[in-house]
Each structure stands twice: as C-alpha cells, then as structure tokens.
Design a protein around this motif. Structure first.
Motif, PDB file in Angstrom:
ATOM      1  N   TYR A 120      -2.681 -14.370  -4.333  1.00  9.22           N
ATOM      2  CA  TYR A 120      -3.607 -13.501  -5.058  1.00  9.22           C
ATOM      3  C   TYR A 120      -4.355 -14.328  -6.099  1.00  9.22           C
ATOM      4  CZ  TYR A 120      -0.701  -9.613  -3.327  1.00  9.22           C
ATOM      5  OH  TYR A 120      -0.004  -8.714  -2.547  1.00  9.22           O
ATOM      6  N   ASN A 121      -5.546 -13.871  -6.451  1.00 10.69           N
ATOM      7  CA  ASN A 121      -6.201 -14.480  -7.608  1.00 10.69           C
ATOM      8  C   ASN A 121      -5.698 -13.813  -8.880  1.00 10.69           C
ATOM      9  OD1 ASN A 121      -7.602 -12.038  -7.867  1.00 10.69           O
ATOM     10  ND2 ASN A 121      -9.468 -12.828  -6.909  1.00 10.69           N
ATOM     11  N   LYS A 122      -6.199 -14.255 -10.029  1.00  7.89           N
ATOM     12  CA  LYS A 122      -5.682 -13.735 -11.301  1.00  7.89           C
ATOM     13  C   LYS A 122      -6.071 -12.281 -11.549  1.00  7.89           C
ATOM     14  CE  LYS A 122      -3.349 -15.638 -13.537  1.00  7.89           C
ATOM     15  NZ  LYS A 122      -3.319 -16.622 -14.622  1.00  7.89           N
ATOM     16  N   ASP A 123      -7.023 -11.760 -10.741  1.00  4.38           N
ATOM     17  CA  ASP A 123      -7.391 -10.341 -10.831  1.00  4.38           C
ATOM     18  C   ASP A 123      -6.549  -9.484  -9.900  1.00  4.38           C
ATOM     19  OD1 ASP A 123      -9.414 -10.893 -12.696  1.00  4.38           O
ATOM     20  OD2 ASP A 123     -10.832 -11.379 -11.079  1.00  4.38           O
ATOM     21  N   LEU A 124      -5.480 -10.101  -9.350  1.00  8.38           N
ATOM     22  CA  LEU A 124      -4.568  -9.425  -8.422  1.00  8.38           C
ATOM     23  C   LEU A 124      -5.254  -8.981  -7.139  1.00  8.38           C
ATOM     24  CD1 LEU A 124      -2.169  -7.325 -10.688  1.00  8.38           C
ATOM     25  CD2 LEU A 124      -1.612  -9.292  -9.258  1.00  8.38           C
ATOM     26  N   GLU A 125      -6.317  -9.682  -6.761  1.00 13.62           N
ATOM     27  CA  GLU A 125      -6.977  -9.425  -5.490  1.00 13.62           C
ATOM     28  C   GLU A 125      -6.332 -10.316  -4.435  1.00 13.62           C
ATOM     29  OE1 GLU A 125     -11.475  -9.454  -3.560  1.00 13.62           O
ATOM     30  OE2 GLU A 125     -11.101 -10.345  -5.523  1.00 13.62           O
ATOM     31  N   LEU A 126      -5.903  -9.711  -3.334  1.00 19.27           N
ATOM     32  CA  LEU A 126      -5.246 -10.467  -2.277  1.00 19.27           C
ATOM     33  C   LEU A 126      -6.244 -11.427  -1.622  1.00 19.27           C
ATOM     34  CD1 LEU A 126      -2.709 -10.938  -0.504  1.00 19.27           C
ATOM     35  CD2 LEU A 126      -3.608  -9.180   1.047  1.00 19.27           C
ATOM     36  N   LEU A 127      -5.919 -12.709  -1.658  1.00 12.55           N
ATOM     37  CA  LEU A 127      -6.751 -13.720  -1.014  1.00 12.55           C
ATOM     38  C   LEU A 127      -6.311 -13.968   0.414  1.00 12.55           C
ATOM     39  CD1 LEU A 127      -6.783 -16.349  -3.921  1.00 12.55           C
ATOM     40  CD2 LEU A 127      -8.510 -14.629  -3.424  1.00 12.55           C
ATOM     41  N   CYS A 128      -4.999 -14.134   0.590  1.00 16.06           N
ATOM     42  CA  CYS A 128      -4.449 -14.532   1.888  1.00 16.06           C
ATOM     43  C   CYS A 128      -3.028 -14.020   1.972  1.00 16.06           C
ATOM     44  CB  CYS A 128      -4.505 -16.054   2.016  1.00 16.06           C
ATOM     45  SG  CYS A 128      -3.680 -16.744   3.456  1.00 16.06           S
ATOM     46  N   GLY A 129      -2.777 -13.147   2.908  1.00 12.64           N
ATOM     47  CA  GLY A 129      -1.444 -12.559   3.006  1.00 12.64           C
ATOM     48  C   GLY A 129      -0.842 -12.724   4.385  1.00 12.64           C
ATOM     49  N   ASP A 130       0.482 -12.866   4.426  1.00  8.54           N
ATOM     50  CA  ASP A 130       1.170 -12.958   5.710  1.00  8.54           C
ATOM     51  C   ASP A 130       1.162 -11.605   6.420  1.00  8.54           C
ATOM     52  OD1 ASP A 130       1.745 -15.611   5.735  1.00  8.54           O
ATOM     53  OD2 ASP A 130       3.831 -15.422   5.110  1.00  8.54           O
ATOM     54  N   TYR A 131       1.042 -11.669   7.718  1.00  9.22           N
ATOM     55  CA  TYR A 131       1.093 -10.481   8.578  1.00  9.22           C
ATOM     56  C   TYR A 131       2.550 -10.105   8.787  1.00  9.22           C
ATOM     57  CZ  TYR A 131       0.206  -7.647  12.786  1.00  9.22           C
ATOM     58  OH  TYR A 131       0.121  -6.638  13.716  1.00  9.22           O
ATOM     59  N   ARG A 132       2.877  -8.851   8.605  1.00 13.71           N
ATOM     60  CA  ARG A 132       4.283  -8.433   8.675  1.00 13.71           C
ATOM     61  C   ARG A 132       4.703  -7.946  10.064  1.00 13.71           C
ATOM     62  NH1 ARG A 132       3.011 -10.397   3.729  1.00 13.71           N
ATOM     63  NH2 ARG A 132       4.721 -10.120   2.258  1.00 13.71           N
ATOM     64  N   GLY A 133       3.779  -7.647  10.923  1.00 16.34           N
ATOM     65  CA  GLY A 133       4.145  -7.131  12.230  1.00 16.34           C
ATOM     66  C   GLY A 133       4.421  -8.238  13.235  1.00 16.34           C
ATOM     67  N   GLU A 134       4.631  -7.843  14.460  1.00 12.81           N
ATOM     68  CA  GLU A 134       4.825  -8.790  15.546  1.00 12.81           C
ATOM     69  C   GLU A 134       3.467  -9.163  16.131  1.00 12.81           C
ATOM     70  OE1 GLU A 134       7.769 -10.064  16.518  1.00 12.81           O
ATOM     71  OE2 GLU A 134       8.677  -8.981  14.838  1.00 12.81           O
ATOM     72  N   ARG A 135       3.436 -10.329  16.726  1.00 11.96           N
ATOM     73  CA  ARG A 135       2.226 -10.697  17.441  1.00 11.96           C
ATOM     74  C   ARG A 135       2.020  -9.755  18.616  1.00 11.96           C
ATOM     75  NH1 ARG A 135       2.393 -16.878  18.965  1.00 11.96           N
ATOM     76  NH2 ARG A 135       0.919 -16.095  20.513  1.00 11.96           N
ATOM     77  N   LYS A 136       0.780  -9.353  18.796  1.00 10.18           N
ATOM     78  CA  LYS A 136       0.443  -8.421  19.872  1.00 10.18           C
ATOM     79  C   LYS A 136      -0.417  -9.156  20.892  1.00 10.18           C
ATOM     80  CE  LYS A 136       0.387  -4.622  16.549  1.00 10.18           C
ATOM     81  NZ  LYS A 136      -0.450  -3.604  15.882  1.00 10.18           N
ATOM     82  N   PRO A 137       0.022  -9.172  22.133  1.00  9.28           N
ATOM     83  CA  PRO A 137      -0.702  -9.956  23.144  1.00  9.28           C
ATOM     84  C   PRO A 137      -2.098  -9.412  23.400  1.00  9.28           C
ATOM     85  CG  PRO A 137       0.946  -8.570  24.172  1.00  9.28           C
ATOM     86  CD  PRO A 137       1.177  -8.463  22.704  1.00  9.28           C
ATOM     87  N   LEU A 138      -2.956 -10.311  23.804  1.00 15.25           N
ATOM     88  CA  LEU A 138      -4.304  -9.946  24.199  1.00 15.25           C
ATOM     89  C   LEU A 138      -4.240  -9.136  25.479  1.00 15.25           C
ATOM     90  CD1 LEU A 138      -7.368 -10.499  23.594  1.00 15.25           C
ATOM     91  CD2 LEU A 138      -7.181 -12.415  25.180  1.00 15.25           C
ATOM     92  N   VAL A 139      -4.953  -8.042  25.524  1.00 15.35           N
ATOM     93  CA  VAL A 139      -4.940  -7.181  26.697  1.00 15.35           C
ATOM     94  C   VAL A 139      -6.169  -7.461  27.547  1.00 15.35           C
ATOM     95  CG1 VAL A 139      -5.000  -4.790  27.494  1.00 15.35           C
ATOM     96  CG2 VAL A 139      -3.627  -5.395  25.490  1.00 15.35           C
TER      97      VAL A 139
END
Length: 787
Positions: free
Chosen positions: A89-108
């Motif tokens: 996050y930056n100092k304004d608590l804006e998310l810059l880059c976050g980890d994805y919590r779900g599972e990878r979903k295959p391309l359909v």
C-alpha cells in the motif's frame, strides 16, 4: 505451503518471519524497494543480476495485528499474511499491489465438434509451479518491460517464458521466448506505478492476465522465491529503482555511437577495404565495420584465417588510420581439435562444461564438434578474459558475442550438463539464462584490464543486469516491414528494462531488403543507441549504396543526422549512468498521465526533448503523429504545434517526422567522416526558445578518467518573456584539458532586434527562420531582445 505466521524477528533492515512450514523474509532495501524472499534452493540470494547491493538504512515500524504483520516505511505499508501473502500500500492506504487469494483458474477454450455441430467448453489443465506469485488485477493495469519480447509495447493479456532461445524462424508476436531473459516489468494503473523484478535465473513464466482477467502471475519450478517490489511516483522512478538494483548502463566510448556496418560475412581483406572505401567515396560517415565468423581459421575462436587476412595487425592499423574500427565476432563454442591451444588449455584446466559423469560435453556449432566454456566458473572467466588480449593486441576495437544462449546445432544442451556454478555445482537448467551474461562479464573485464578503455561488447543473449557489461541487439530479425514496426516497442521495452545501449539489425538480417524498407529503417536506426546495418550471407547486398541514388541519399541524410546529434546522445547516456533512464523511450515514460500514449507503438522519444514518429508501413507517405501536451516544433519546417492531439504529417520517403519540445537546447557536432575526425573547438547549440535547463558534458570519450573527475560541464539556463530571451551560460566544472573556443547558437523561430553577450553587442545572422550567433565559450549571459 507456508502456513500460519508463528513469529518474527528483526535483523537490521530485514524481518525474518517464521511460518508453520517455512521461513520467509521481508527486507527493506530502500523506503521504496522491498525484497520478498524465501529459500527453496539456496539459503542466500545468489543473484547474478545484483552484484553490489547497498541497502539504505531507513526507519521503519513493524507491528502484529490479528491476522497479519504490518511493516511501514517512509513510502510504503507492507502487510504480510498467512501463507506468505503480501500486499503493498502507499501511505494513503491505497492498495498498489496485492496477492490473489483464490486458486488459479484455467483458461477456457471452445472445441468445435463437426460431428454434432455443437460447442463444448474444454478447460485446459493448470500447470502449478513450485514457486509462484499470483497478483490481483484491478482492471486498468498496463504492463511494460520484460526485455525485448516480441509484440506490442503493453504486455497486458500475454504470456512469456524466460528461457534464452535461438529461434531461427521469423519472429512473430506469439513468441513466448527469445534470446534474452529480463524478468522485470512495470505496472501502470490510473493512479500508481510500480515494478517487480523476479530475480530467478531458472526458467521462469510470466502470465500478464492472459490466463484470467482476475490476476497475473510469475513463477518457476526451481530457484528461490526472490522478488523485489519497486515503488515509484512515476515510471522514471521505477526504472531508477530497478537499475539501482541491477546496475546502470555505463558511459561507452564515443566512437561506438557512430554508424556501424556489418554482414555475414565481409572477407577477405580486400572486400573489407572495398566496403570502407565505399563509405568514404559516397560521403557517408562510418566508424565501425564488423567481421563475422569467416575471419577465423576454421571458425576457431581467437584465431585469424591467414589466407583471408594475411597480416591482421597491419590491416587493422591501416584501418584505424582512416578512422575505422573493427569489431570481431566471438562465439562460445570452442572447436574440439588436438593442438588448438584454446581447446588444449581449457581441457587441461577443466574450464569446459561436462556431462553428469564429468566428461567434457560436446555438441556441434560452426567449428563442428565444439565444447562450451563454463562461464559460471570464476577461473574460466578469468581465462576467457585474458584471451581477449589476443584480439586487442591485433588491433580489434570491440567484441561481438553471438550464439551464447548457448546455441547448438545438434539439439539443445541437455538439462543435466554440469557447471561449476561458483563452486556450488549446478546444471544447465540453472546456468542457461545467465550463460551469455557471464560470457559478457568475462569479455568486459578482460578488455577493461587489457586496454584501460571502456569496453565495447555486444551480446545476443543476456540476463537482467547485463547492461553493466554489454550492449545488445535484438537478434536475427528479417527484412520484413513487420519486423521494422516491431523493433520500436522491442527497443523501448529493453530501455525500460535497464538496457539503454541497444539496437536492431537495420534493414533486417535475413531475407532480401527492399530499397524502401532500408530507407525507412535507417530513419529508426538513426535514433537507436546501437546503429548497425547487418545482413545475412545469402541475402542481397544491404550497404547504403547497394540500391539506387535515392536510397543512397536517404541513408546519407540520416547517418549524417546521427553524427550531428552525437553530443546530445552522449549527454543522454551520461545522464543515464546516474538516472538509469534509456536513450530510446516510449512516450508513456514521460507522459503516463496521458492515456493516449499508453498504447503508442510507432513513436518514441530520443532522450526527453526529441519526438520521433517514423513511417513503418510500405507505401505510406503520410503519418498520423500524436503529440503530447506542450508545444512541439517540427524539426524540418520549424512549425510550432500545440500538443495534446494527433496531427497528419506528410512524410515522403526521405522524411521521418521529428518534433522538438519547446524549451530545448540540442548540442550539434559539425560534419565528420567518423567520430574524432576533427577536434571540435566550436560547438553548435540548436535552441528552441522557452524555459529550459540543459547540461552539456565533455570528456575524452574513451577512458575511465572521467571517473576520477576529468570532465567538463557546461550549464545553460534559458528563460523567456514577451520582450526578451536570456540564456545564462555557466561552467560549473572544467577539469578536462580540451575545451571549446566558441559556441554557435542557433535560435529558432525568433524575431529579434538586438543581441548582447555579457552586455556587449554581438553580431548575428538571419537565416530563414533562425538567427545565428557566435560567442566565446565562457560564462556569461546571452540576452536577446525581441522585436
């Protein structure tokens, strides 16, 4: 894989975190650069890209919340969760880059069944990587960098592999891998910019949102989890942060910025002389001629074919007297031949890669059966470095490293080929992507020690950080219009990836170039740092005079323009040694707030002040040019245009649309046959009135004495109002012996009635839309009173 957070401890700038199943660490490199690390193979980083990392001692706070750790620097807030999920996050608590919590979903994908005439959805299997980092996509991200991957500037929606590959087929957008592995990208969103460098030299994978629009990911099946998050207020900051880690492109010898002519192959000696005479006879500047593999005896490295080049020392000495330098190719494959001293010495000292049983590994390259130096062995690198003396003593001016992916004719090197790996041991899967990098390092260090001059090394294959040792080119392109078009985003992304000194084979390496294609390609090559025309043996001749008078004239025009702009180019490289910024820049680097430039693939900036919009399509004689906000001056007509819009510019075959930013001071050299042809005592400054500050840099152009303070600085501060234009000239540093006597100032688009320098009247000449003034090269104020 990691489990829940158990505890943590602070060790200087590093926070070591104990999870249930593994240990991870967060290291604060600077307030804007954070390293995420966990050992999978090595306990330490064991980086080949980052060689002299300096952490900046800085304040940070850490606290334990219910379900995460929070680390706060002056610029960032980092939250670390169970399973080593990390959000920035930056100092304004804006998310810059976050980890994805779900599972990878295959391309359909859909499979079309002709029998039943119905569609069936088929899910592709998802290949889970042993080490993978999956990041959330917000939706508006653009991705840049990743070296010279094919395709467009913005890499969003594509996937790539980092596995150095000698691909002989024509390069197209779908290629996942080419000769280089630069696992670094810049993410641009509406409000923020950051970069990620995944420092893993095994085969790595990058999916930039192709698999699923909810996330992007990078990873590998080996090595460590080791990536750097690089925050920045803008893209320039991120490039600066990345090159802070991996190194800046060093200032080259000035002659390397001149025009270079190459072919597979120029031989014998009489043919090389014929090419050289062609440049002088046709009044085309040229500094370098390249010798491809046929100058060698039976393709044996560090040898000369005495039938083709009977006396290399005399030949090269005579060439230098006429202003030409010679660059020779060196491949890593050493011919397996008894009595050949390079082979015999390497075998005695076990300097070559082996198979898993310890037997020297043999494959086939140009010499036939060949063995491969183990550049991951420091002793072998020293030996290779010492061998550069053979070429330097003969009078060679630079070394061109090719085929160093490493390439081979008898199938790729097996994964189990063994390397020393700095005493740790390792196989080809670990060394492959850094083989060319380490070869370049050995070559650079050898030339530096032998000559005490800035080495000129060219490499085809490399890894992140190779910019410290070598210039690069994009490899074996084709004489296709599509390859001309693609060269611009490839070079721009290389620049964003730390490689300021780069180029392509102007005119194309394979296939037959046309006169129109060469005429347009030289208009791009003029502005790339490495300006080399190179072509393949079976193709038609591709020298500037190989077609017709019109093509010859166009080549002459843009090669002479390049030599005129050499001091501006040299200044830009000097600045880049501090900032990390490249010479050839996508517009998005400086104008990222303008959404119109995010996807521009056929324009670029040459430094910050010159915008180039070349024609890259056959038959086109007009060009749609987008000009960012500000005022831009057409270089050819001096017309002023207010930016923030697209214009249609007529572009006959001999014209490349170019625009200078208002408030620019561009140093120019006089005409020369080659760099150093004449001592320049009067420097010209092409001035486009406005508000500006410019610093011009001068040194000896070849040695490292500038590192010891032997250089000159000339500072120009330009201010303008309705009545007057003032240019204050300062000389804040003058420690190099060669100084200018006079400055010729060309003032564009200005009606004046009086010019004074240091309160003394100065004569001036009017020439079309410009005013010329000559003043002494000293401190003072040039004051121009307008009409």
């Amino acid at each position: 894989m990691f489990g829940k957070i158990i505890s943590y401890e602070i060790d200087s700038n590093k926070i070591n975190i104990k999870f249930e199943d593994k240990i991870g660490s967060i290291e604060i490199i600077t307030p804007d650069i954070i390293n995420i690390f966990s050992s999978f193979r090595y306990e330490d980083h064991f980086s080949r890209a980052i060689e002299d990392l300096k952490t900046i001692e800085c304040n940070f706070d850490i606290k334990r919340e219910n379900d995460y750790l929070e680390v706060v620097t002056d610029k960032l807030i980092v939250k670390i969760y169970d399973n080593f999920k990390v959000d920035f996050y930056n100092k304004d608590l804006e998310l810059l880059c976050g980890d994805y919590r779900g599972e990878r979903k295959p391309l359909v994908r859909c499979e079309y069944n002709l029998a039943s005439i119905e569609d069936h959805k088929v899910e592709e299997s998802t290949d889970e990587l042993n080490i993978q980092v999956i990041k959330k996509l917000k939706g508006d991200e653009k991705f840049y960098g990743l070296g010279d991957k094919t395709g467009y500037l913005n890499k969003r929606g594509y996937e790539y592999e980092m596995w150095n590959t000698d691909e002989p087929m024509p390069h197209v957008e779908s290629f996942k891998a080419l000769y280089k592995s630069i696992p670094f990208f810049i993410a641009l969103t509406e409000n923020n910019t950051f970069g990620i460098f995944f420092d893993n030299n095994f085969k790595t994978h990058f999916d930039m949102g192709k698999e699923n629009e909810e996330y992007y990911y990078f990873g590998s099946n080996d090595g460590n989890l080791d990536y750097y998050f690089i925050n920045g207020n803008n893209m320039m900051d991120v490039v600066g942060g990345y090159t802070y880690l991996t190194g800046k492109t060093p200032l080259p010898q000035m002659w390397t910025l001149g025009y270079q002519q190459s072919r597979w192959s120029y031989y014998p000696e009489s043919r090389v002389k014929e090419i050289a005479e062609g440049f002088r006879k046709n009044d085309i500047p040229c500094d370098v001629i390249h010798l491809d593999i046929d100058y060698m005896e039976k393709y044996k490295v560090f040898t000369w074919d005495k039938e083709k080049f009977s006396d290399p020392n005399k030949f090269l000495s005579d060439f230098k007297d006429d202003g030409f330098k010679v660059v020779t190719i060196i491949d890593p494959g050493v011919k397996k031949e008894k009595g050949y001293d390079i082979y015999e010495e390497g075998m005695r000292n076990r300097y070559f890669a082996t198979d898993k049983d310890g037997i020297t590994y043999v494959n086939k390259v140009w010499p036939g059966d060949a063995v491969y130096p183990d550049f991951s062995n420091s002793k072998a690198r020293t030996w290779w470095a010492e061998n550069q003396k053979i070429m330097m003593d003969a009078g060679v001016s630079g070394i061109w490293n090719d085929m160093n992916e490493p390439a081979s004719f008898n199938g790729p090197l097996p994964d189990d080929v063994q390397f020393n790996n700095e005493g740790r041991g390792g196989d080809h899967t670990e060394i492959h992507n850094i083989y060319g990098h380490l070869m370049s390092k050995a070559t650079y260090e050898g030339i530096k020690k032998i000559t005490n001059k800035r080495p000129f090394v060219i490499t085809r294959a490399c890894y992140a950080g190779s910019q410290k040792y070598s210039t690069v080119w994009t490899g074996d392109n084709q004489s296709f219009w599509e390859h001309l078009r693609m060269s611009i985003p490839m070079l721009c992304n290389l620049g964003l990836s730390g490689f300021s000194f780069s180029g392509v084979d102007v005119g194309g390496f394979s296939a037959d170039c046309t006169k129109e294609l060469l005429s347009r390609w030289v208009q791009v090559g003029c502005f790339s740092t490495l300006f080399r025309n190179h072509s393949s043996m079976p193709t038609r001749d591709q020298e500037p005079w190989a077609f017709d008078e019109q093509t010859l004239n166009i080549n002459r025009k843009y090669i002479k323009l390049r030599y005129k702009l050499i001091p501006y180019l040299y200044d830009t490289l000097w600045q880049g040694e501090t900032t990390g910024l490249p010479v050839m820049r996508p517009l998005v680097l400086h104008y990222s707030n303008d959404k119109n430039v995010h996807e521009i693939n056929d324009e670029f900036l040459f430094g910050e002040n010159i915008l180039v919009s070349p024609v890259v399509e056959q038959g086109k004689r007009t060009k749609e040019v987008y000009l960012p906000n500000g005022v831009w001056i057409d270089y050819w007509t001096k017309e002023e245009i207010i930016g923030g819009k697209s214009i249609l510019r007529e572009a006959p075959l001999d014209l490349c649309p170019m625009y200078i930013k208002k408030g620019s001071i561009i140093p120019n050299y006089p005409e020369q046959r080659y760099i150093g042809d004449k001592q320049i005592k009067e420097l010209t400054f092409d001035v486009y009135p406005g508000e500006a500050e410019y610093i011009h840099y001068v040194d000896d152009g070849e040695t490292f004495e500038y590192k010891d303070g032997k250089y000159n600085l000339y500072q120009f501060n330009m201010t303008e109002n309705e009545d007057k234009l003032n240019i204050e000239i300062k000389t804040p540093y003058l420690e190099y012996e060669n100084k200018y006597d006079t400055f010729k100032i060309i003032l564009n688009n200005l009606d004046i009635n009086k010019v004074k320098f240091n309160n003394m009247d100065v004569e001036y000449k009017e020439n079309n839309k410009s005013i010329q003034v000559i003043i002494p090269a000293i401190q003072g104020i040039l004051s121009i009173k307008k009409k």
